[in-house]
Design a protein around this motif. Structure first.
Motif, PDB file in Angstrom:
ATOM      1  N   LYS A  36     -29.432 -43.315-107.746  1.00 22.59           N
ATOM      2  CA  LYS A  36     -30.169 -42.721-108.865  1.00 22.59           C
ATOM      3  C   LYS A  36     -31.616 -42.573-108.452  1.00 22.59           C
ATOM      4  CE  LYS A  36     -32.506 -44.348-111.931  1.00 22.59           C
ATOM      5  NZ  LYS A  36     -33.988 -44.363-112.216  1.00 22.59           N
ATOM      6  N   VAL A  37     -32.158 -41.358-108.591  1.00 24.10           N
ATOM      7  CA  VAL A  37     -33.530 -41.066-108.176  1.00 24.10           C
ATOM      8  C   VAL A  37     -34.360 -40.698-109.399  1.00 24.10           C
ATOM      9  CG1 VAL A  37     -35.015 -39.586-106.776  1.00 24.10           C
ATOM     10  CG2 VAL A  37     -32.765 -40.259-105.913  1.00 24.10           C
ATOM     11  N   ASP A  38     -35.557 -41.262-109.483  1.00 23.34           N
ATOM     12  CA  ASP A  38     -36.531 -40.849-110.494  1.00 23.34           C
ATOM     13  C   ASP A  38     -37.326 -39.669-109.959  1.00 23.34           C
ATOM     14  OD1 ASP A  38     -36.003 -42.805-112.449  1.00 23.34           O
ATOM     15  OD2 ASP A  38     -37.255 -44.264-111.412  1.00 23.34           O
ATOM     16  N   LEU A  39     -37.201 -38.534-110.629  1.00 21.34           N
ATOM     17  CA  LEU A  39     -38.044 -37.377-110.324  1.00 21.34           C
ATOM     18  C   LEU A  39     -39.126 -37.357-111.393  1.00 21.34           C
ATOM     19  CD1 LEU A  39     -38.678 -34.862-108.674  1.00 21.34           C
ATOM     20  CD2 LEU A  39     -37.012 -33.602-110.060  1.00 21.34           C
ATOM     21  N   LYS A  40     -40.288 -37.908-111.059  1.00 23.35           N
ATOM     22  CA  LYS A  40     -41.292 -38.228-112.067  1.00 23.35           C
ATOM     23  C   LYS A  40     -42.111 -37.019-112.505  1.00 23.35           C
ATOM     24  CE  LYS A  40     -41.612 -42.861-110.058  1.00 23.35           C
ATOM     25  NZ  LYS A  40     -41.092 -43.680-111.162  1.00 23.35           N
ATOM     26  N   THR A  41     -42.313 -36.071-111.615  1.00 20.05           N
ATOM     27  CA  THR A  41     -43.119 -34.888-111.899  1.00 20.05           C
ATOM     28  C   THR A  41     -42.878 -33.877-110.791  1.00 20.05           C
ATOM     29  OG1 THR A  41     -45.403 -34.065-112.134  1.00 20.05           O
ATOM     30  CG2 THR A  41     -45.087 -35.981-110.731  1.00 20.05           C
ATOM     31  N   MET A  42     -43.203 -32.619-111.065  1.00 16.65           N
ATOM     32  CA  MET A  42     -43.140 -31.603-110.018  1.00 16.65           C
ATOM     33  C   MET A  42     -44.530 -31.231-109.528  1.00 16.65           C
ATOM     34  SD  MET A  42     -40.006 -31.021-109.253  1.00 16.65           S
ATOM     35  CE  MET A  42     -40.013 -29.461-108.359  1.00 16.65           C
ATOM     36  N   GLN A  43     -45.532 -32.046-109.875  1.00 20.68           N
ATOM     37  CA  GLN A  43     -46.902 -31.813-109.429  1.00 20.68           C
ATOM     38  C   GLN A  43     -47.267 -32.836-108.358  1.00 20.68           C
ATOM     39  OE1 GLN A  43     -49.791 -31.088-112.706  1.00 20.68           O
ATOM     40  NE2 GLN A  43     -48.050 -31.473-114.058  1.00 20.68           N
ATOM     41  N   ASP A  44     -47.561 -32.343-107.165  1.00 21.66           N
ATOM     42  CA  ASP A  44     -47.879 -33.267-106.075  1.00 21.66           C
ATOM     43  C   ASP A  44     -49.128 -34.087-106.389  1.00 21.66           C
ATOM     44  OD1 ASP A  44     -47.315 -34.189-103.287  1.00 21.66           O
ATOM     45  OD2 ASP A  44     -49.328 -33.403-102.961  1.00 21.66           O
ATOM     46  N   LYS A  45     -50.087 -33.488-107.062  1.00 20.43           N
ATOM     47  CA  LYS A  45     -51.297 -34.222-107.428  1.00 20.43           C
ATOM     48  C   LYS A  45     -50.957 -35.421-108.298  1.00 20.43           C
ATOM     49  CE  LYS A  45     -55.798 -33.691-109.681  1.00 20.43           C
ATOM     50  NZ  LYS A  45     -56.729 -32.748-110.378  1.00 20.43           N
ATOM     51  N   GLN A  46     -50.058 -35.220-109.246  1.00 18.41           N
ATOM     52  CA  GLN A  46     -49.637 -36.314-110.115  1.00 18.41           C
ATOM     53  C   GLN A  46     -48.918 -37.389-109.300  1.00 18.41           C
ATOM     54  OE1 GLN A  46     -50.775 -36.356-113.157  1.00 18.41           O
ATOM     55  NE2 GLN A  46     -49.787 -34.858-114.501  1.00 18.41           N
ATOM     56  N   TYR A  47     -48.056 -36.970-108.376  1.00 19.26           N
ATOM     57  CA  TYR A  47     -47.335 -37.940-107.544  1.00 19.26           C
ATOM     58  C   TYR A  47     -48.296 -38.782-106.713  1.00 19.26           C
ATOM     59  CZ  TYR A  47     -42.287 -38.018-107.829  1.00 19.26           C
ATOM     60  OH  TYR A  47     -41.002 -38.284-108.225  1.00 19.26           O
ATOM     61  N   ARG A  48     -49.321 -38.166-106.184  1.00 14.43           N
ATOM     62  CA  ARG A  48     -50.260 -38.914-105.349  1.00 14.43           C
ATOM     63  C   ARG A  48     -51.023 -39.946-106.183  1.00 14.43           C
ATOM     64  NH1 ARG A  48     -50.663 -36.822-100.141  1.00 14.43           N
ATOM     65  NH2 ARG A  48     -49.497 -34.874 -99.907  1.00 14.43           N
ATOM     66  N   GLN A  49     -51.234 -39.676-107.465  1.00 11.05           N
ATOM     67  CA  GLN A  49     -51.852 -40.667-108.338  1.00 11.05           C
ATOM     68  C   GLN A  49     -50.937 -41.872-108.558  1.00 11.05           C
ATOM     69  OE1 GLN A  49     -52.831 -38.519-111.915  1.00 11.05           O
ATOM     70  NE2 GLN A  49     -54.550 -37.421-110.968  1.00 11.05           N
ATOM     71  N   LEU A  50     -49.634 -41.653-108.420  1.00  5.81           N
ATOM     72  CA  LEU A  50     -48.660 -42.737-108.576  1.00  5.81           C
ATOM     73  C   LEU A  50     -48.412 -43.480-107.265  1.00  5.81           C
ATOM     74  CD1 LEU A  50     -46.002 -40.803-110.711  1.00  5.81           C
ATOM     75  CD2 LEU A  50     -47.958 -42.139-111.525  1.00  5.81           C
ATOM     76  N   GLY A  51     -48.929 -42.927-106.163  1.00  4.80           N
ATOM     77  CA  GLY A  51     -48.756 -43.569-104.868  1.00  4.80           C
ATOM     78  C   GLY A  51     -47.728 -42.907-103.990  1.00  4.80           C
ATOM     79  N   GLY A  52     -47.304 -41.689-104.339  1.00  9.71           N
ATOM     80  CA  GLY A  52     -46.258 -41.033-103.561  1.00  9.71           C
ATOM     81  C   GLY A  52     -46.611 -39.601-103.209  1.00  9.71           C
TER      82      GLY A  52
END
Length: 375
Positions: free
Chosen positions: A192-208
């Motif tokens: 099971k994978v969490d796809l948290k957002t489709m915005q890379d900027k948002q992902y980088r704020q989460l650490g990914g």
């Protein structure tokens, strides 16, 4: 006084998911950060560290352990009605501000996180499997923290779980590498994978990094793992129609048979400003997934408030196959071959060999969670 860090560092052993570099540095590839760790230093996850040129990794304990419905993971197409022995260790390679398991995931990173030293349970893989069998669980699942960073320990458990006839699964942020997925593949059934957002900027704020997660979904699917994807729909963060359409189109490009779960946000940890996700937002998000061509779209966390989106339907004839309310299975109509009884369409998933063994519960029946260690 023994600190939590001291205790955790003692419950380790040399890892397998790394390479040695020059000057005693090691490069870990348990997750896509691929940390280069010098002697005496830790990786981003804080629980994998370099001691004298050897990468040491978590081993031999759990910080959270309970038996609960497999639908809670959530898996909708994996042994419906069954129980899962779910375990977690400590640490994570992300630092999501809305994490609902932050006490375990942010240990050693956030001074406010962490659990009492005495609450850690030392356990062996044999004891874990015996516990699962005694509790009637059909699966063992690694969750609560990020399982990728404790993959050596998970594989030690899963090897014996497989021999005992148990299904093995990960509940993950999807920040994987090809190497760790190949390492897990012989012992892992579902991912099971969490796809948290489709915005890379948002992902980088989460650490990914967004692309790492997208790559993981495709790699896991191509490896033959059963993949389900969850998006926690957060008002003002990832709930725009444009972003949801982008996520849906990506999943369809991998396979229209991947189940996509829309779940409701509630304020937690450091994200307390957005309001809880209303049911109408989940309904709109699910409609986008269906219009994009996904065969199985679900809405969760709001039982009884999302209409038919808790159920499984045949994508060919629209027959009701599994009726749910929350984590409760009310009706199960798939055949032993996993096909629709009305038109014979093969429904993708991991299904019980005998449909008569699926436990059905009436409306409001409490399906208890048996906590062995509170996560």
């Amino acid at each position: 006084m023994v600190t939590l860090a001291d205790r955790l560092d003692a419950m380790t052993r040399p890892g397998e998911l790394y390479t040695r570099l020059e000057d005693g540095t090691v490069q870990c590839y348990a997750c896509a950060h691929r940390c280069r760790i010098k002697p005496g230093r830790r990786g981003i996850c804080q629980v994998r560290f370099n001691r004298d040129g050897v990468l040491y990794v978590p081993w031999g304990y759990v910080a959270a352990l309970q038996v609960d419905p497999i639908e809670k993971k959530p898996f909708a197409h994996v042994l419906p009605g069954s129980e899962a022995l779910t375990f977690g260790m400590l640490g994570c390679d992300f630092h999501c501000s809305f994490c609902q398991n932050w006490l375990t995931s942010q240990t050693l990173r956030d001074p406010a996180a962490g659990i009492p030293v005495e609450s850690l349970l030392e356990i062996t893989p044999e004891e874990m499997v015996n516990l699962a069998r005694r509790s009637g669980a059909a699966a063992i699942v690694s969750s609560y923290n990020e399982p990728l960073i404790t993959s050596e320990w998970a594989v030690a458990i899963f090897k014996q779980a497989r021999e005992a006839g148990l299904l093995c699964a990960y509940v993950s942020n999807g920040n994987a590498t090809p190497e760790v997925l190949q390492y897990l593949r012989p012992y892992l059934d579902a991912y099971k994978v969490d796809l948290k957002t489709m915005q890379d900027k948002q992902y980088r704020q989460l650490g990914g990094v967004l692309q790492h997660v997208l790559d993981t979904i495709k790699m896991a699917y191509d490896l033959g793992l059963w993949v389900e994807v969850v998006t926690l729909v957060i008002p003002g963060f990832n709930d725009s129609p444009e972003e949801l359409w982008e996520a849906a189109r990506f999943l369809v490009s991998v396979s229209p048979d991947i189940p996509w779960h829309m779940t409701a946000f509630h304020p937690d940890y450091k994200m307390t400003d957005p309001p809880p996700t209303p049911a109408k937002t989940l309904l709109r998000a699910a409609e986008i997934g269906q219009e994009a061509g996904l065969h199985f779209v679900y809405a969760g966390n709001l039982p009884g408030r999302v209409g038919s989106l808790e159920n499984t339907y045949c994508p060919q004839c629209q027959a009701l196959l599994i009726e749910r309310r929350g984590y409760i299975i009310l009706d199960y109509r798939l055949t032993a071959a996993g096909t629709c009884p009305q038109c014979g369409y093969k429904i993708p998933g991991i299904w019980p060999k005998d449909p008569r063994e699926v436990r059905l519960h009436g409306w409001g029946y409490p399906r208890p969670v048996r906590r062995l260690i509170t996560p």
